[in-house]
Structures are given as C-alpha cells and as structure tokens.
Write a protein that holds these residues in place. Structure first.
Motif, PDB file in Angstrom:
ATOM      1  N   PRO A  60      -9.201   6.915   1.724  1.00 18.86           N
ATOM      2  CA  PRO A  60      -9.675   8.203   1.200  1.00 18.86           C
ATOM      3  C   PRO A  60      -9.015   9.346   1.964  1.00 18.86           C
ATOM      4  CG  PRO A  60     -11.503   6.684   1.539  1.00 18.86           C
ATOM      5  CD  PRO A  60     -10.300   6.035   2.155  1.00 18.86           C
ATOM      6  N   PRO A  61      -8.592  10.391   1.262  1.00 17.71           N
ATOM      7  CA  PRO A  61      -8.816  10.726  -0.156  1.00 17.71           C
ATOM      8  C   PRO A  61      -7.725  10.249  -1.104  1.00 17.71           C
ATOM      9  CG  PRO A  61      -7.943  12.644   0.976  1.00 17.71           C
ATOM     10  CD  PRO A  61      -8.051  11.554   2.015  1.00 17.71           C
ATOM     11  N   TYR A  62      -6.963   9.227  -0.756  1.00 22.50           N
ATOM     12  CA  TYR A  62      -6.087   8.520  -1.687  1.00 22.50           C
ATOM     13  C   TYR A  62      -4.877   9.317  -2.185  1.00 22.50           C
ATOM     14  CZ  TYR A  62     -10.347   5.661  -1.948  1.00 22.50           C
ATOM     15  OH  TYR A  62     -11.467   4.912  -1.639  1.00 22.50           O
ATOM     16  N   PHE A  63      -4.327  10.201  -1.358  1.00 21.54           N
ATOM     17  CA  PHE A  63      -3.050  10.816  -1.735  1.00 21.54           C
ATOM     18  C   PHE A  63      -2.155  10.875  -0.506  1.00 21.54           C
ATOM     19  CE2 PHE A  63      -5.990  14.385  -0.993  1.00 21.54           C
ATOM     20  CZ  PHE A  63      -5.301  15.168  -0.080  1.00 21.54           C
ATOM     21  N   PRO A  64      -0.830  10.716  -0.666  1.00 21.01           N
ATOM     22  CA  PRO A  64       0.077  10.524   0.471  1.00 21.01           C
ATOM     23  C   PRO A  64       0.084  11.655   1.485  1.00 21.01           C
ATOM     24  CG  PRO A  64       1.146   9.867  -1.557  1.00 21.01           C
ATOM     25  CD  PRO A  64      -0.129  10.530  -1.952  1.00 21.01           C
ATOM     26  N   ALA A  65      -0.055  12.897   1.027  1.00 21.61           N
ATOM     27  CA  ALA A  65      -0.012  14.013   1.974  1.00 21.61           C
ATOM     28  C   ALA A  65      -1.155  13.916   2.976  1.00 21.61           C
ATOM     29  CB  ALA A  65      -0.077  15.344   1.226  1.00 21.61           C
ATOM     30  N   VAL A  85      10.566   6.798  -6.100  1.00 28.90           N
ATOM     31  CA  VAL A  85       9.304   6.461  -5.437  1.00 28.90           C
ATOM     32  C   VAL A  85       8.297   6.061  -6.516  1.00 28.90           C
ATOM     33  CG1 VAL A  85       7.273   7.474  -4.303  1.00 28.90           C
ATOM     34  CG2 VAL A  85       9.540   7.825  -3.334  1.00 28.90           C
ATOM     35  N   ARG A  86       7.647   4.957  -6.307  1.00 31.95           N
ATOM     36  CA  ARG A  86       6.508   4.590  -7.162  1.00 31.95           C
ATOM     37  C   ARG A  86       5.281   5.229  -6.517  1.00 31.95           C
ATOM     38  NH1 ARG A  86       3.671  -0.894  -7.595  1.00 31.95           N
ATOM     39  NH2 ARG A  86       2.732  -0.995  -9.683  1.00 31.95           N
ATOM     40  N   LEU A  87       4.831   6.307  -7.138  1.00 33.60           N
ATOM     41  CA  LEU A  87       3.830   7.188  -6.555  1.00 33.60           C
ATOM     42  C   LEU A  87       2.454   6.832  -7.109  1.00 33.60           C
ATOM     43  CD1 LEU A  87       3.137   9.685  -4.847  1.00 33.60           C
ATOM     44  CD2 LEU A  87       3.817  11.109  -6.795  1.00 33.60           C
ATOM     45  N   GLY A  88       1.657   6.170  -6.288  1.00 30.96           N
ATOM     46  CA  GLY A  88       0.382   5.638  -6.759  1.00 30.96           C
ATOM     47  C   GLY A  88      -0.770   6.617  -6.669  1.00 30.96           C
ATOM     48  N   PHE A  89      -1.686   6.517  -7.629  1.00 30.19           N
ATOM     49  CA  PHE A  89      -2.939   7.252  -7.578  1.00 30.19           C
ATOM     50  C   PHE A  89      -4.081   6.293  -7.872  1.00 30.19           C
ATOM     51  CE2 PHE A  89      -1.854   7.632 -12.119  1.00 30.19           C
ATOM     52  CZ  PHE A  89      -3.069   7.337 -12.730  1.00 30.19           C
ATOM     53  N   ALA A  90      -5.313   6.718  -7.567  1.00 30.69           N
ATOM     54  CA  ALA A  90      -6.505   5.895  -7.775  1.00 30.69           C
ATOM     55  C   ALA A  90      -7.313   6.446  -8.944  1.00 30.69           C
ATOM     56  CB  ALA A  90      -7.367   5.876  -6.512  1.00 30.69           C
ATOM     57  N   HIS A 128      -2.839   2.631  -9.610  1.00 27.12           N
ATOM     58  CA  HIS A 128      -2.786   1.485  -8.713  1.00 27.12           C
ATOM     59  C   HIS A 128      -4.179   0.951  -8.379  1.00 27.12           C
ATOM     60  CE1 HIS A 128       0.276  -0.667  -6.331  1.00 27.12           C
ATOM     61  NE2 HIS A 128      -0.768  -1.039  -5.598  1.00 27.12           N
ATOM     62  N   GLN A 129      -4.275  -0.365  -8.363  1.00 23.16           N
ATOM     63  CA  GLN A 129      -5.482  -1.043  -7.884  1.00 23.16           C
ATOM     64  C   GLN A 129      -5.055  -2.365  -7.274  1.00 23.16           C
ATOM     65  OE1 GLN A 129      -7.032  -4.122  -9.109  1.00 23.16           O
ATOM     66  NE2 GLN A 129      -5.061  -4.479 -10.124  1.00 23.16           N
ATOM     67  N   SER A 139      -9.833  -4.397  -0.859  1.00 21.96           N
ATOM     68  CA  SER A 139      -9.686  -3.729   0.431  1.00 21.96           C
ATOM     69  C   SER A 139      -9.789  -2.219   0.295  1.00 21.96           C
ATOM     70  CB  SER A 139      -8.339  -4.105   1.054  1.00 21.96           C
ATOM     71  OG  SER A 139      -7.272  -3.756   0.181  1.00 21.96           O
ATOM     72  N   TRP A 140      -9.774  -1.714  -0.941  1.00 22.56           N
ATOM     73  CA  TRP A 140      -9.943  -0.287  -1.204  1.00 22.56           C
ATOM     74  C   TRP A 140     -10.407  -0.142  -2.649  1.00 22.56           C
ATOM     75  CZ3 TRP A 140      -6.436   3.159  -4.100  1.00 22.56           C
ATOM     76  CH2 TRP A 140      -5.486   2.454  -4.854  1.00 22.56           C
ATOM     77  N   SER A 141     -10.864   1.035  -3.011  1.00 25.38           N
ATOM     78  CA  SER A 141     -11.423   1.228  -4.343  1.00 25.38           C
ATOM     79  C   SER A 141     -10.432   1.974  -5.231  1.00 25.38           C
ATOM     80  CB  SER A 141     -12.759   1.981  -4.259  1.00 25.38           C
ATOM     81  OG  SER A 141     -13.740   1.169  -3.658  1.00 25.38           O
ATOM     82  N   GLY A 142      -9.490   1.227  -5.789  1.00 27.04           N
ATOM     83  CA  GLY A 142      -8.554   1.827  -6.713  1.00 27.04           C
ATOM     84  C   GLY A 142      -9.217   2.189  -8.029  1.00 27.04           C
ATOM     85  N   PHE A 143     -10.072   1.300  -8.523  1.00 32.21           N
ATOM     86  CA  PHE A 143     -10.833   1.540  -9.744  1.00 32.21           C
ATOM     87  C   PHE A 143     -12.265   1.917  -9.360  1.00 32.21           C
ATOM     88  CE2 PHE A 143      -8.323  -1.034 -13.164  1.00 32.21           C
ATOM     89  CZ  PHE A 143      -7.219  -0.217 -12.949  1.00 32.21           C
ATOM     90  N   PRO A 144     -12.948   2.700 -10.212  1.00 30.19           N
ATOM     91  CA  PRO A 144     -14.263   3.238  -9.828  1.00 30.19           C
ATOM     92  C   PRO A 144     -15.393   2.214  -9.909  1.00 30.19           C
ATOM     93  CG  PRO A 144     -13.624   4.032 -12.005  1.00 30.19           C
ATOM     94  CD  PRO A 144     -12.444   3.293 -11.476  1.00 30.19           C
TER      95      PRO A 144
END
Length: 467
Positions: A60-65, A85-90, A128-129, A139-144
């Motif tokens: 969290p908060p799930y963005f690269p910056a 770059v394969r730029l992933g989001f949740a 991404h999930q 290991s993380w919550s990609g999907f809600p």
C-alpha cells in the motif's frame, strides 16, 4: 475519490454493455505502436522490439512512486536500453468499493507513465494480481475483498504464494465464483464491475504518448478446474470461460480507446509450459497476447507456445514476464532464447517478488533489472527482421533483415533508419561495424547505432564487434 450513486452505477454499466460510452475524441500526441502480424510496428512501419521490465508495487498504496520510483530511475532504465515497462495497478485500489473509483490513485499511475514517456519508454498498463486477495492467501490484495467470495470454505492449507493456488479451498472457490460472475454487494456481477473499471482506467491513458496498451489481467487462475489443465492445457476454460470474460474487458476498453493495443492473457498454467489454447477474445485486429515464461527443465516450450498461439490469431505476442531469479547464467540462456525467437520481452526482477520468504524491495532502478539482461538489440528495423544473435562472451552482435516493410512488403522510403542499441557495458572501448547493404549514419561508438539501407538492396547484414 469519484463516488457514484447506485442508479448512476447501473446506468454506466448498462451503457458499457450496450456500447454507448463516448470514445475518447483526442488523438494521442505521439503515434501509438501497432502491429503487422507478429511484429510491433511504429508510425513509419518499422519493426519495433521492446526490452522492458515489470514495475508492480505491491505494498500500500500500490503505486511505484510511493516506493521511491522517480526521475533518476526512469533515466537509469533508458540509459541501459530499456524502452518498455509493464506498469501494474491494483483493482483493489482503483475501485475500493463497488462502483467507487479512486481517481487520485489512477492519477499516480498516470504520472509514472508520463515520467516514463519523457524517456521514450512505452508503458503496458497492467491490471495485476497474484492469488486474488490477502483474505484467501495472497501476499497482497491486487483484487478487492468485496469481489472475494469463498462460500465459507477455509483458506488453510495455505503455504503462501504461489503454492496457495494448489492447496487452498478458499482460493479456488473464490476464482470459481469469479468465473461464474458472482454478484457483488450492489447486485452487479463482478465481471461487469471489472469491465467498467477497465473503461474508467483506460480513458485516463487513451490520449497519452508512449502507452503500449493494456494488459487485461495478470495470470488468471482456473479455480477448481486447474487439475484438468496438466499436462495438456486448459482448452475448455480458456475458450469457454476466460475468453468471454476478457472479451467484456476488451470491449469496455474499446469504448474509450480505439487506438492502443489491448493484450489478453492465457491461464496461469501456461507459465509452466502447458499448451496455450487462448483465442483472441473478440477478434480485435489491434490486439496482442501477453504471456509469461517460467518453464521448467531444459525444453522451454513457453516461448513457442505463446508466439505460435498469437500467430494463429494474427496478433502480436510479447513475453511480459520471465526471470524472478538472480541466476545470471539462466537469464542469459533465456534472453538468448528470446533473441532466437526475435521476441519482445519484459523482465520480472527477483527483488519484486513478494513471497513468504522474500519481502518486496523498492522499485528503484537497479532493483528492476539485472546486468545479465542488458544486451544489444534492434530497437527499430526499417525492414523485416530475419535473425539476430548476441554472443555475450565475445560481444559479437549480428542482425539480418529484409529491406521490405513487414506490413506491405514494399520498400521503405530513402533515409528510413534502423536503430540498434549497443550497451556501454558490452562495448566499453567502442565497437566496429561491418555492414552489407546499409550505411552507418550515427556518430562513432554512439549508444544507438543508426543505419540507412543502400538503394536497391534486398537484404541487410550487420555485424558489430568490440573494438
């Protein structure tokens, strides 16, 4: 956040189903990549090859910056020859509640995409999930969590990602309910929510330069059907379940972006070398197949499975994940294999893993790549590639291509440039070029070698060696 009432949510979802959403009117400021059969192509018709990395920040908060990715990291990637770059989001972060979108989060992903664009790096925007949600062993919550339905089955046994796919009743029941389009708490099917979410995301990137396209879902898992997928693959699941689901997302994206490539993925079992049965979900001619290579053993069938399946549907295939190791000998073998197949690829670095025995490291430059994968390659060919090879021991790189366009078979206009990236690490003392059929027009020892084909030439052969 953008908050919608129940009535507005239902209306918006209905408009997507009926195809009434207004497409983005503005044309991209820079031409988007297309394809000619198996080849990615630019606006000049040149064949483009991508060497890239994955960037999926799973904390969290799930963005690269938020993990530290910034200007110097984008520069680092470009200087080492990475142009993708394969730029992933949740999904979990985009839509924290059914029909409620966090536009501030999407803007964070977009800002990273814009930063990469300034360095001429193409972004594949990726939903991404990994094992759905933490509540069912991820290991993380990609999907809600609101899209996670276990029907009361236990998470245990849970050995952690990725083995949880094979062991957890809750994990497999959640995926099974997802494929059955279980109703979300607002009564709308989870698949309709997923498609609407994709439209909401894609419209933010539709007019951006250096967007490669959209990767609809990372590594979909068949749920309880998975035992039938070994060793012969998942023909029923991929054709009858997965393809219709990805078609919903694909159609939703096309309502807001008719320009960029849309990449669909086969089942996760393909990552390990099972046969690939995944069709183009809608027959969209401007599509691609995103597939991964984590094959075991000496025979790597992942590359041929993916490229052959993509070719059967007339779309471009891209290896969007491989690696997850620091074994440089293995990485060299894999990238040699991709060169043999003339494939574009995107590396998954071992520091990005988030498994029980390995916490994810920050997404900064050195964590996103490995010296073993920095290698010469043709970034743009004014023709149709026939072969390229790199000998990492001697530093010798060879390229052969037809001087005719991949899309029409016609010759290029005079002056069209072929561009080959040549790393400083490979040629610290400079390089020599022997060319048959082309003239070098770049400065001596430039990192980007540029050539123009000589008039009347049918084939060009280039050999680069250390000085």
């Amino acid at each position: 956040m953008t908050i919608k009432s129940s009535a507005a949510r239902c209306l918006g979802l209905a408009m997507l189903v009926l195809g009434l959403t207004t497409p983005a009117a503005a044309a991209p400021p820079a031409p988007a990549l297309g394809h000619a059969g198996r080849w990615l192509t630019d606006d000049q018709g040149r064949v483009v090859t991508l060497h890239g990395v994955n960037m999926v920040y799973k904390n969290p908060p799930y963005f690269p910056a938020a993990g530290g990715f910034g200007e110097q990291d984008a520069r680092f990637l470009a200087e080492n020859g990475f142009n993708a770059v394969r730029l992933g989001f949740a999904w979990n972060a985009v839509e924290p509640q059914p029909g409620v979108y966090d536009d501030t989060y999407i803007e964070q992903i977009k800002q990273t995409q814009q930063l990469l664009a300034r360095y001429h790096i193409h972004s594949l925007v990726d939903s991404h999930q990994d094992a759905f949600n933490e509540s069912v062993g991820a290991s993380w919550s990609g999907f809600p969590a609101w899209a996670t339905f276990t029907d009361g089955l236990p998470v245990q046994p849970n050995p952690g990602f990725p083995l949880v796919y094979f062991t957890s009743p809750a994990q497999n029941q959640t995926w099974t309910n997802f494929w059955k389009n279980h109703a979300a708490p607002d009564g709308v099917g989870v698949q309709e929510h997923y498609a609407a979410m994709w439209a909401h995301v894609a419209q933010r990137f539709a007019d951006q330069p250096y967007v490669l396209g959209y990767d609809l879902i990372n590594e979909p898992w068949p749920g309880w059907e998975y035992p039938t997928c070994f060793p012969k693959g998942c023909p029923r699941f991929e054709k009858d379940v997965l393809a219709p689901f990805e078609a919903k997302a694909m159609n939703a994206v096309r309502q807001v972006d008719r320009t960029h490539l849309v990449f669909y993925e086969p089942s996760l079992t393909n990552d390990f070398g099972t046969p690939n049965w995944m069709p183009n979900p809608t027959g969209d001619p401007n599509a691609g197949m995103s597939f991964h290579d984590y094959c075991f053993g000496p025979d790597d069938t992942c590359v041929t499975n993916g490229l052959d399946r993509a070719a059967a549907d007339g779309v471009v295939g891209v290896v969007t994940e491989f690696g997850a190791t620091k074994d440089q000998a293995r990485l060299t073998r894999l990238t040699d294999r991709f060169d043999d197949a003339m494939a574009s690829w995107m590396f998954w670095s071992q520091p990005q893993n988030q498994t029980p025995d390995h916490p994810q490291e920050p997404p900064t430059g050195p964590n996103l790549m490995d010296p073993a994968i920095v290698r010469p390659y043709p970034q743009a060919v004014a023709g149709t590639p026939q072969q390229w090879q790199f000998d990492s021991t001697t530093g010798t790189f060879t390229l052969r291509f037809s001087a005719h366009r991949a899309d029409s078979g016609q010759p290029f206009a005079a002056g069209a440039r072929t561009e080959v990236y040549l790393p400083q690490s490979t040629y610290p003392g400079g390089y020599q070029v022997v060319s048959q059929g082309a003239e070098v027009v770049s400065a001596p020892d430039a990192r980007l070698l540029q050539l123009t084909t000589s008039p009347g030439q049918e084939t060009v052969q280039v050999t680069i060696t250390r000085r």
